[in-house]
Write a protein that holds these residues in place. Structure first.
Motif, PDB file in Angstrom:
ATOM      1  N   MET A   4       0.801  -1.220   0.000  1.00  0.00           N
ATOM      2  CA  MET A   4       0.000   0.000   0.000  1.00  0.00           C
ATOM      3  C   MET A   4       0.840   1.281   0.000  1.00  0.00           C
ATOM      4  O   MET A   4       0.289   2.368  -0.117  1.00  0.00           O
ATOM      5  N   ASP A   5       2.167   1.171   0.115  1.00  0.00           N
ATOM      6  CA  ASP A   5       3.005   2.364   0.011  1.00  0.00           C
ATOM      7  C   ASP A   5       2.914   2.940  -1.397  1.00  0.00           C
ATOM      8  O   ASP A   5       2.826   2.188  -2.381  1.00  0.00           O
ATOM      9  N   MET A  25       6.678   7.896 -13.247  1.00  0.00           N
ATOM     10  CA  MET A  25       5.329   7.380 -13.001  1.00  0.00           C
ATOM     11  C   MET A  25       5.189   6.935 -11.547  1.00  0.00           C
ATOM     12  O   MET A  25       6.146   6.477 -10.919  1.00  0.00           O
ATOM     13  N   GLN A  26       3.978   7.096 -11.039  1.00  0.00           N
ATOM     14  CA  GLN A  26       3.686   6.794  -9.650  1.00  0.00           C
ATOM     15  C   GLN A  26       2.715   5.630  -9.538  1.00  0.00           C
ATOM     16  O   GLN A  26       1.835   5.466 -10.380  1.00  0.00           O
ATOM     17  N   GLY A  27       2.906   4.839  -8.496  1.00  0.00           N
ATOM     18  CA  GLY A  27       2.032   3.700  -8.274  1.00  0.00           C
ATOM     19  C   GLY A  27       1.986   3.335  -6.806  1.00  0.00           C
ATOM     20  O   GLY A  27       2.488   4.066  -5.954  1.00  0.00           O
ATOM     21  N   TRP A  28       1.403   2.188  -6.545  1.00  0.00           N
ATOM     22  CA  TRP A  28       1.310   1.707  -5.168  1.00  0.00           C
ATOM     23  C   TRP A  28       1.676   0.224  -5.127  1.00  0.00           C
ATOM     24  O   TRP A  28       1.408  -0.531  -6.061  1.00  0.00           O
ATOM     25  N   ILE A  29       2.332  -0.165  -4.054  1.00  0.00           N
ATOM     26  CA  ILE A  29       2.753  -1.557  -3.871  1.00  0.00           C
ATOM     27  C   ILE A  29       1.523  -2.393  -3.548  1.00  0.00           C
ATOM     28  O   ILE A  29       0.812  -2.115  -2.576  1.00  0.00           O
ATOM     29  N   CYS A  30       1.264  -3.396  -4.382  1.00  0.00           N
ATOM     30  CA  CYS A  30       0.012  -4.143  -4.251  1.00  0.00           C
ATOM     31  C   CYS A  30       0.206  -5.606  -3.840  1.00  0.00           C
ATOM     32  O   CYS A  30      -0.690  -6.422  -4.043  1.00  0.00           O
ATOM     33  N   HIS A  31       1.350  -5.922  -3.259  1.00  0.00           N
ATOM     34  CA  HIS A  31       1.583  -7.272  -2.745  1.00  0.00           C
ATOM     35  C   HIS A  31       2.336  -7.128  -1.427  1.00  0.00           C
ATOM     36  O   HIS A  31       3.201  -6.265  -1.307  1.00  0.00           O
ATOM     37  N   PRO A  32       2.024  -7.947  -0.442  1.00  0.00           N
ATOM     38  CA  PRO A  32       2.609  -7.753   0.888  1.00  0.00           C
ATOM     39  C   PRO A  32       4.099  -8.095   1.018  1.00  0.00           C
ATOM     40  O   PRO A  32       4.727  -7.700   1.989  1.00  0.00           O
ATOM     41  N   GLU A  33       4.657  -8.796   0.048  1.00  0.00           N
ATOM     42  CA  GLU A  33       6.050  -9.231   0.189  1.00  0.00           C
ATOM     43  C   GLU A  33       6.886  -8.836  -1.023  1.00  0.00           C
ATOM     44  O   GLU A  33       6.418  -8.861  -2.156  1.00  0.00           O
ATOM     45  N   TRP A  39       9.147  -5.363  -5.960  1.00  0.00           N
ATOM     46  CA  TRP A  39       7.798  -5.194  -5.429  1.00  0.00           C
ATOM     47  C   TRP A  39       6.824  -5.193  -6.602  1.00  0.00           C
ATOM     48  O   TRP A  39       7.147  -4.646  -7.661  1.00  0.00           O
ATOM     49  N   LEU A  40       5.663  -5.775  -6.411  1.00  0.00           N
ATOM     50  CA  LEU A  40       4.617  -5.718  -7.419  1.00  0.00           C
ATOM     51  C   LEU A  40       3.931  -4.361  -7.262  1.00  0.00           C
ATOM     52  O   LEU A  40       3.396  -4.041  -6.193  1.00  0.00           O
ATOM     53  N   VAL A  41       3.999  -3.550  -8.325  1.00  0.00           N
ATOM     54  CA  VAL A  41       3.493  -2.178  -8.259  1.00  0.00           C
ATOM     55  C   VAL A  41       2.402  -1.984  -9.304  1.00  0.00           C
ATOM     56  O   VAL A  41       2.548  -2.370 -10.462  1.00  0.00           O
ATOM     57  N   ASN A  42       1.307  -1.369  -8.875  1.00  0.00           N
ATOM     58  CA  ASN A  42       0.213  -1.023  -9.763  1.00  0.00           C
ATOM     59  C   ASN A  42       0.351   0.453 -10.144  1.00  0.00           C
ATOM     60  O   ASN A  42       0.533   1.304  -9.276  1.00  0.00           O
ATOM     61  N   PHE A  43       0.267   0.730 -11.455  1.00  0.00           N
ATOM     62  CA  PHE A  43       0.365   2.087 -11.978  1.00  0.00           C
ATOM     63  C   PHE A  43      -0.989   2.473 -12.563  1.00  0.00           C
ATOM     64  O   PHE A  43      -1.313   2.114 -13.692  1.00  0.00           O
ATOM     65  N   PRO A  44      -1.802   3.193 -11.787  1.00  0.00           N
ATOM     66  CA  PRO A  44      -3.155   3.546 -12.239  1.00  0.00           C
ATOM     67  C   PRO A  44      -3.168   4.792 -13.109  1.00  0.00           C
ATOM     68  O   PRO A  44      -2.199   5.548 -13.171  1.00  0.00           O
TER      69      PRO A  44
END
Length: 83
Positions: A4-5, A25-33, A39-44
């Motif tokens: 969630m960071d 580009m900005q995103g949020w970390i979408c996996h706990p590990e 890190w798995l990052v989502n870029f909306p």
């Protein structure tokens, strides 16, 4: 970093650009590990538009955004590369 960071990509690399993700580009970390230093990052995009990508990004290629992210930044950068 943790799930969630909000983060920003601080390098331009082919491994990210092939999925439409560019420096700034900005995103949020979408996996706990973190897995193998990534890190798995989502870029909306802003609003109801489809996400640009959800990809693994090396932690060293990310900067933490403590004040949150702004998906409109992603749309501006995306437009630069599509136009």
């Amino acid at each position: 970093m943790k799930e969630m960071d909000c983060v920003e990509v601080i390098v331009e690399k082919e491994r990210y650009t092939q999925d439409g993700v560019h420096k700034g580009m900005q995103g949020w970390i979408c996996h706990p590990e973190s897995i193998d230093g990534t890190w798995l990052v989502n870029f909306p995009q802003y609003g109801e538009k489809n996400d640009i990508a959800e990809i693994p990004v090396l932690e060293k290629d990310l900067m933490l955004l403590p004040d949150g992210m702004d998906a409109r930044v992603n749309e501006r950068i995306k437009a630069e590369f599509e136009g």
